[in-house]
Design a protein around this motif. Structure first.
Motif, PDB file in Angstrom:
ATOM      1  N   LEU A   3       0.692  -1.245   0.164  1.00  0.00           N
ATOM      2  CA  LEU A   3       0.123  -0.212  -0.066  1.00  0.00           C
ATOM      3  C   LEU A   3       0.825   1.071  -0.030  1.00  0.00           C
ATOM      4  CD1 LEU A   3      -2.747  -1.014   2.777  1.00  0.00           C
ATOM      5  CD2 LEU A   3      -2.926  -1.069   0.313  1.00  0.00           C
ATOM      6  N   PRO A   4       0.221   2.309  -0.591  1.00  0.00           N
ATOM      7  CA  PRO A   4       1.082   3.465  -0.477  1.00  0.00           C
ATOM      8  C   PRO A   4       1.566   4.064   1.026  1.00  0.00           C
ATOM      9  CG  PRO A   4      -0.945   3.960  -2.004  1.00  0.00           C
ATOM     10  CD  PRO A   4      -0.980   2.459  -1.275  1.00  0.00           C
ATOM     11  N   VAL A   5       2.390   4.882   1.293  1.00  0.00           N
ATOM     12  CA  VAL A   5       2.748   5.278   2.495  1.00  0.00           C
ATOM     13  C   VAL A   5       1.626   5.981   3.130  1.00  0.00           C
ATOM     14  CG1 VAL A   5       4.753   6.827   3.686  1.00  0.00           C
ATOM     15  CG2 VAL A   5       5.377   5.328   1.970  1.00  0.00           C
ATOM     16  N   ARG A   6       1.163   6.994   2.455  1.00  0.00           N
ATOM     17  CA  ARG A   6      -0.187   7.638   3.207  1.00  0.00           C
ATOM     18  C   ARG A   6      -1.043   6.851   3.557  1.00  0.00           C
ATOM     19  NH1 ARG A   6      -1.840  13.370   1.845  1.00  0.00           N
ATOM     20  NH2 ARG A   6       0.251  13.402   1.508  1.00  0.00           N
ATOM     21  N   THR A   7      -1.611   5.699   2.924  1.00  0.00           N
ATOM     22  CA  THR A   7      -2.479   4.867   3.206  1.00  0.00           C
ATOM     23  C   THR A   7      -1.868   4.183   4.491  1.00  0.00           C
ATOM     24  OG1 THR A   7      -3.228   4.792   1.046  1.00  0.00           O
ATOM     25  CG2 THR A   7      -4.085   3.001   2.642  1.00  0.00           C
ATOM     26  N   ARG A   8      -0.965   3.624   4.488  1.00  0.00           N
ATOM     27  CA  ARG A   8      -0.418   2.963   5.589  1.00  0.00           C
ATOM     28  C   ARG A   8      -0.422   3.892   6.809  1.00  0.00           C
ATOM     29  NH1 ARG A   8       5.186   0.729   3.827  1.00  0.00           N
ATOM     30  NH2 ARG A   8       5.073   2.111   2.542  1.00  0.00           N
ATOM     31  N   LYS A   9       0.292   5.096   6.769  1.00  0.00           N
ATOM     32  CA  LYS A   9       0.300   5.904   8.066  1.00  0.00           C
ATOM     33  C   LYS A   9      -1.250   6.097   8.352  1.00  0.00           C
ATOM     34  CE  LYS A   9       2.948   8.987   6.009  1.00  0.00           C
ATOM     35  NZ  LYS A   9       3.726  10.605   5.715  1.00  0.00           N
ATOM     36  N   SER A  10      -2.083   6.434   7.597  1.00  0.00           N
ATOM     37  CA  SER A  10      -3.502   6.698   7.798  1.00  0.00           C
ATOM     38  C   SER A  10      -4.189   5.279   8.551  1.00  0.00           C
ATOM     39  CB  SER A  10      -4.525   6.901   6.667  1.00  0.00           C
ATOM     40  OG  SER A  10      -3.880   8.039   6.168  1.00  0.00           O
ATOM     41  N   ALA A  11      -3.681   4.194   8.160  1.00  0.00           N
ATOM     42  CA  ALA A  11      -4.363   3.043   8.809  1.00  0.00           C
ATOM     43  C   ALA A  11      -3.836   2.997  10.304  1.00  0.00           C
ATOM     44  CB  ALA A  11      -4.030   1.874   8.210  1.00  0.00           C
ATOM     45  N   THR A  66       8.477   6.606   9.885  1.00  0.00           N
ATOM     46  CA  THR A  66       9.091   7.725  10.076  1.00  0.00           C
ATOM     47  C   THR A  66      10.635   7.551   9.827  1.00  0.00           C
ATOM     48  OG1 THR A  66       7.334   8.784  11.653  1.00  0.00           O
ATOM     49  CG2 THR A  66       9.607   9.931  11.358  1.00  0.00           C
ATOM     50  N   ASP A  67      11.057   6.833  10.467  1.00  0.00           N
ATOM     51  CA  ASP A  67      12.493   6.474  10.375  1.00  0.00           C
ATOM     52  C   ASP A  67      12.944   6.093   8.845  1.00  0.00           C
ATOM     53  OD1 ASP A  67      12.837   7.073  12.923  1.00  0.00           O
ATOM     54  OD2 ASP A  67      13.386   4.791  13.608  1.00  0.00           O
ATOM     55  N   THR A  68      12.306   5.156   8.203  1.00  0.00           N
ATOM     56  CA  THR A  68      12.366   4.875   6.859  1.00  0.00           C
ATOM     57  C   THR A  68      12.124   6.216   5.892  1.00  0.00           C
ATOM     58  OG1 THR A  68      11.579   2.666   7.390  1.00  0.00           O
ATOM     59  CG2 THR A  68      11.524   3.462   5.002  1.00  0.00           C
ATOM     60  N   GLU A  69      11.156   6.892   6.226  1.00  0.00           N
ATOM     61  CA  GLU A  69      10.981   8.205   5.312  1.00  0.00           C
ATOM     62  C   GLU A  69      12.105   8.976   5.466  1.00  0.00           C
ATOM     63  OE1 GLU A  69       7.356   9.510   6.414  1.00  0.00           O
ATOM     64  OE2 GLU A  69       6.182   8.698   4.990  1.00  0.00           O
ATOM     65  N   VAL A  70      12.524   9.285   6.780  1.00  0.00           N
ATOM     66  CA  VAL A  70      13.631  10.169   6.648  1.00  0.00           C
ATOM     67  C   VAL A  70      15.011   9.611   6.240  1.00  0.00           C
ATOM     68  CG1 VAL A  70      15.043  11.030   8.778  1.00  0.00           C
ATOM     69  CG2 VAL A  70      12.539  11.125   9.058  1.00  0.00           C
ATOM     70  N   LEU A  71      15.294   8.524   6.504  1.00  0.00           N
ATOM     71  CA  LEU A  71      16.559   7.676   6.050  1.00  0.00           C
ATOM     72  C   LEU A  71      16.673   7.860   4.437  1.00  0.00           C
ATOM     73  CD1 LEU A  71      19.190   6.352   6.846  1.00  0.00           C
ATOM     74  CD2 LEU A  71      17.957   4.039   6.770  1.00  0.00           C
ATOM     75  N   ARG A  72      15.361   7.548   3.957  1.00  0.00           N
ATOM     76  CA  ARG A  72      15.274   7.685   2.366  1.00  0.00           C
ATOM     77  C   ARG A  72      15.441   9.188   1.966  1.00  0.00           C
ATOM     78  NH1 ARG A  72      11.748   9.001  -1.694  1.00  0.00           N
ATOM     79  NH2 ARG A  72      10.237   9.568   0.060  1.00  0.00           N
ATOM     80  N   ALA A  87      11.550  17.950   7.805  1.00  0.00           N
ATOM     81  CA  ALA A  87      10.198  17.867   8.171  1.00  0.00           C
ATOM     82  C   ALA A  87       9.381  18.697   7.060  1.00  0.00           C
ATOM     83  CB  ALA A  87      10.035  18.668   9.620  1.00  0.00           C
ATOM     84  N   ARG A  88       9.988  19.694   6.576  1.00  0.00           N
ATOM     85  CA  ARG A  88       9.221  20.517   5.505  1.00  0.00           C
ATOM     86  C   ARG A  88       9.121  19.654   4.344  1.00  0.00           C
ATOM     87  NH1 ARG A  88      12.086  24.551   6.192  1.00  0.00           N
ATOM     88  NH2 ARG A  88      13.810  24.127   4.609  1.00  0.00           N
ATOM     89  N   HIS A  89      10.118  18.823   3.935  1.00  0.00           N
ATOM     90  CA  HIS A  89       9.968  18.017   2.655  1.00  0.00           C
ATOM     91  C   HIS A  89       9.096  17.005   2.956  1.00  0.00           C
ATOM     92  CE1 HIS A  89      12.775  20.260   0.333  1.00  0.00           C
ATOM     93  NE2 HIS A  89      13.882  20.295   1.176  1.00  0.00           N
ATOM     94  N   LEU A  90       9.030  16.431   4.181  1.00  0.00           N
ATOM     95  CA  LEU A  90       8.284  15.262   4.306  1.00  0.00           C
ATOM     96  C   LEU A  90       6.753  15.653   4.842  1.00  0.00           C
ATOM     97  CD1 LEU A  90      10.761  13.073   6.526  1.00  0.00           C
ATOM     98  CD2 LEU A  90      10.039  12.835   4.012  1.00  0.00           C
ATOM     99  N   GLY A  91       6.617  16.929   4.890  1.00  0.00           N
ATOM    100  CA  GLY A  91       5.079  17.325   5.355  1.00  0.00           C
ATOM    101  C   GLY A  91       4.759  17.030   6.928  1.00  0.00           C
ATOM    102  N   ARG A  92       5.708  17.052   7.688  1.00  0.00           N
ATOM    103  CA  ARG A  92       5.549  16.941   8.785  1.00  0.00           C
ATOM    104  C   ARG A  92       6.137  17.733   9.940  1.00  0.00           C
ATOM    105  NH1 ARG A  92       6.133  10.507  10.136  1.00  0.00           N
ATOM    106  NH2 ARG A  92       5.288   9.503   8.164  1.00  0.00           N
TER     107      ARG A  92
END
Length: 125
Positions: A3-11, A66-72, A87-92
């Motif tokens: 699933l997309p990251v946004r869907t996984r985060k929402s879930a 979050t760790d995976t997104e930051v590392l990527r 945080a600005r680039h990740l929207g957090r």
């Protein structure tokens, strides 16, 4: 299929919210039953404990994402980045991103490159 990251985060956020509501409801019922009769209190406390463990699992999963997104993003960036920039680039918000950076530094996956105007900037090894 992943699933997309946004869907996984929402879930995961929905899972965390449901666990928190369940824990609060069962805690209220446990106190209410303790005032009336004691034999059902144990079941409410067991369900409350399960909800707390579920909430803990949801926050741990959210931290891993979050760790995976930051590392990527650190891998993709060519220059060191601060927590506020990431945080600005990740929207957090910068707080969770900074905690994620600290976890990555502790694990040895990221290093503090330098400090600019009092803000630490990080890069990958």
């Amino acid at each position: 299929m992943k699933l997309p990251v946004r869907t996984r985060k929402s879930a995961i956020l929905l899972w965390g919210a449901a666990s928190a509501v369940l824990a609060a409801t069962c805690a209220f019922l446990a106190v209410d039953d303790a005032l009336r009769d004691d034999f059902r209190v144990a079941w409410h406390l067991i369900v409350t404990a399960l909800a707390v463990f579920s909430l803990w699992g949801a926050t741990a999963t959210y931290d891993r994402i979050t760790d995976t997104e930051v590392l990527r993003h650190l891998h993709l960036a060519r220059t060191p980045s601060s927590a506020a920039n990431l945080a600005r680039h990740l929207g957090r918000r910068p707080g969770p991103v900074h905690l994620s950076l600290l976890r990555l530094v502790r694990r040895g996956q990221a290093v503090q490159a330098d400090t600019v105007n009092g803000a630490a900037r990080y890069t990958v090894r």
